[in-house]
Scaffold this active site. Sequence first.
Site, mmCIF file in Angstrom:
data_model
loop_
_atom_site.group_PDB
_atom_site.id
_atom_site.type_symbol
_atom_site.label_atom_id
_atom_site.label_comp_id
_atom_site.label_asym_id
_atom_site.label_seq_id
_atom_site.Cartn_x
_atom_site.Cartn_y
_atom_site.Cartn_z
ATOM 1 N N LYS A 174 -6.129 4.393 8.823
ATOM 2 C CA LYS A 174 -5.042 5.169 7.908
ATOM 3 C C LYS A 174 -5.432 6.722 8.132
ATOM 4 O O LYS A 174 -4.711 7.488 8.567
ATOM 5 C CB LYS A 174 -4.849 4.449 6.757
ATOM 6 C CG LYS A 174 -3.982 3.312 6.675
ATOM 7 C CD LYS A 174 -3.908 2.977 5.212
ATOM 8 C CE LYS A 174 -3.083 1.808 5.011
ATOM 9 N NZ LYS A 174 -2.994 1.069 3.707
ATOM 10 N N SER A 234 0.863 -1.216 0.000
ATOM 11 C CA SER A 234 0.126 -0.060 0.017
ATOM 12 C C SER A 234 0.955 1.212 -0.238
ATOM 13 O O SER A 234 0.376 2.303 0.084
ATOM 14 C CB SER A 234 -1.052 -0.020 1.116
ATOM 15 O OG SER A 234 -0.337 0.044 2.310
#
Length: 838
Positions: A760, A717
């Site tokens: 996140k 990611s």
Amino acid sequence: MTKHTETAGQYPVLPLRTEVQLPGHVGPLEIGREASVRAIEAATRDDNLIVIVPQKNPAVREPSQRDLHEIGVRAEIVQVVKHSPGRFTAVMRFMDRVRVDALVATDPFLVASVTPVQPHSTATKEALTAMTVKVRDYLAAVVGDALTQASTDKSDKKDSKKASDDDDDDDGKEAAKEALKAKAKDLKPEVAKQAILAMTDPDKLVDAAVPYLELERDDLTTLLIETDSMVRLQKILPSLERRATVLRLKADIGAELEGESSRNHRERVLRDRMRQIQEELGEQDDNADVDELRKKLDDSKMPDEARAAAKKQLSRMGQMSSSSPEYNIARTYVENLLELPWGVTTEDQIDVSAARAILEAEHSGLDKVKKRILEFLAVRKLAPDKHGPILLLAGPPGVGKTSLGRSIASSLGRKYVRISLGGVRDEAEVRGHRRTYIGALPGRIIAGLKKAGSMNPVFVLDEIDKLASDMRGDPSAAMLEVLDPEQNKDFVDHYIELPVDLSKVMFICTANNLDTISQPLLDRMEMVELSGYTALEKLAIAKNHLVPKQTAEHGLEKDKLVIEDSAIKEVIQSYTREAGVRNLERELAALCRNAAVRIAEGAEAIRMEKGDVAAALGPVKFVADDAERTPEVGVITGLAWTPVGGDIMFIETRTYPGKGDLRLTGQMGDVMKESAQAAVSWMRSNAARLGIDHDKVLNSDIHIHLPQGAIKKDGPSAGVALTCAVVSAFSKRPIRNDVAITGEVDLRGNALPVGGIKEKVLAAHRAGIKIVFMPERNRKDAEEIPAEVRADLDIRFMKKVDDALAVALGPAPKLPDPEPAIPPPSGAGPKPTVTLPS
Ligand code: ADP
């Protein structure tokens, strides 16, 4: 440890706190300290030899060499018996005195190198012999009398029928003790006496006398550490003389009793003595013990199979001495069976609106989770006999998983037991040890049932993702059986060895990280995800739950301490950096402690505001990282998902002259390394378009580093962020410090979707980021982000790396051109004017 063919050598050491042992007899020792248990285990694995050394000060828990006497006794472990959980009795043969020369190890237990004690004496040989003979004669008399009286007591015990307790006879105790000693040894008085008379070694004589005397600890210590044989003889003689006199007198009283008392009186006296003996030795009447257990068994609702097993053990116990190890093993087993809540269940009170009220009252927010739990309870109500799914509450620490479990139990009116599985490596911790092991116990599941006191409790299996497996077996396989509705009706614990019905237990599991849960286990469970809280949610939780809870726990009345919102916000922002509220609760507890002290010192009432926090909690622990940074070339903020919540992660890139090599550091996993390679390849293939000098790319090495090298990082990611960092490093365009990026990249520069978006973004928000880039295909996940965070953050979606580059990278700074300007071709421009000196 080395095999011992002679005394000198290295042995595990058992430090004794209060007792002092001398050689020459067999006796039990109670073992409780963990290091001592280890020492015993080590010795039993080897040659059963161990060195016993008294401590100078009984209060020291972990003695070092200077806390131990310099002389101890070498002993052979004859048998080890479990007493009660964590306590053992080791039966030892105490062999000979040894000098502890040095401790060669202290962890996990003490190991000493020892040499035999060399006896000597300063007295003349004649004096020593005379003294030895004197002691020997006294000892022979004492042993003869003691054993004779003991054997009379033994036959008394056999024919007496009735007990009475209205008589007191102190001497009874003494003879009784002897009786038990004799029972253990079954020595004939005459034989024992002859054996003593044959002894010539003064030290052995002293050692042999000790069990017959009641010596104080200090006297025993002196006898242990004294190496002069004459001094030892002199020390023991007065006690022997006294003992001989007492025994003589007692024999006379016994004769009187025989002559004049009625049979009843005699019986009473003897019964009383027996009771005293048992009290003295900490034993109960065997039969009373078995009778009591039998009565409990009759009252218990145990199923037939278990009842038969318990009865079998009870009848075995009836035939054993209560001091034998088997007796205690059988007794502990029966007690364990009796403690299980056979047939006991609580009645479920599934009232969905009451359950909703409890959940609302005990937890702020968590609307989706609460809704899911209420659905779950409603299904239970409609189909009580169906095995519902097992709930798995997954999320970072401190978001309320365990406390939700407790609320579910209380809303059902069931008992609640939390079973922590973190770090459980041994299958036996789940399923128990077989009874043949020393200190065997049932596993945590059976222990949980005992604790609950009902067969249908709510078990919260905490941290099921941390079940580890190694060579000691696979606890997750055992867990699988526990959670399988097809199998858990007849769960068999290794210790209990009988089927126990777990099908009525409601299991709720919690986990931080789904990746480490085995697939079969995961398949059994229905996951409910909890995510981290925003600062606003934390404020609400703190105001409604944590502050009232902590003030109450610190005995502060409502009007005594008021913590203002500004203070709570300051704690959230500057003293914690977490997804949940665990540290927040801890810091609030610290505020309460601070207030409690001030009130105890005379303050009337306290109101804490933002400015008061530092005085109570010390300097600020966290500053928003990005607020401190300035835009830099090659440094970008990435976003990471971790089992404990989201986090920001810096990616640093530097280039320097080289051959086009790529260096990756900072504990990157393989997948992340591949992302970095893809990032570099994309940059190279797009160099011209990005205004990057192709030759420079060819002649430079690249180093990408992720600080905080101790933490492992992996996953795809960070792809887009890595690409931006590499482009920035080559184009010398700085990256905005208030931008964070998450997203995978492919070689065509497409931004691909990633997981953990909510955590996140919350982490980015906590860290003070202003713009978050995520792949277009994560748009649906962004809907999960709380409105207050969305309002505060500029969330942008990207299809391509270029979308992020366009915003994150500033223009290249105007640098002085390092290349010398190429002179124009001759003749094409004005000729330089040359001025020559005249
Ligand atoms: P976890 O099991 O997820 O690690 P805990 O259940 O131990 O977390 O929660 C830690 C503390 O935070 C507990 O005191 C709990 O009551 C409190 N808490 C967590 N979330 C909430 C919430 N939404 N509302 C009220 N209290 C909460």
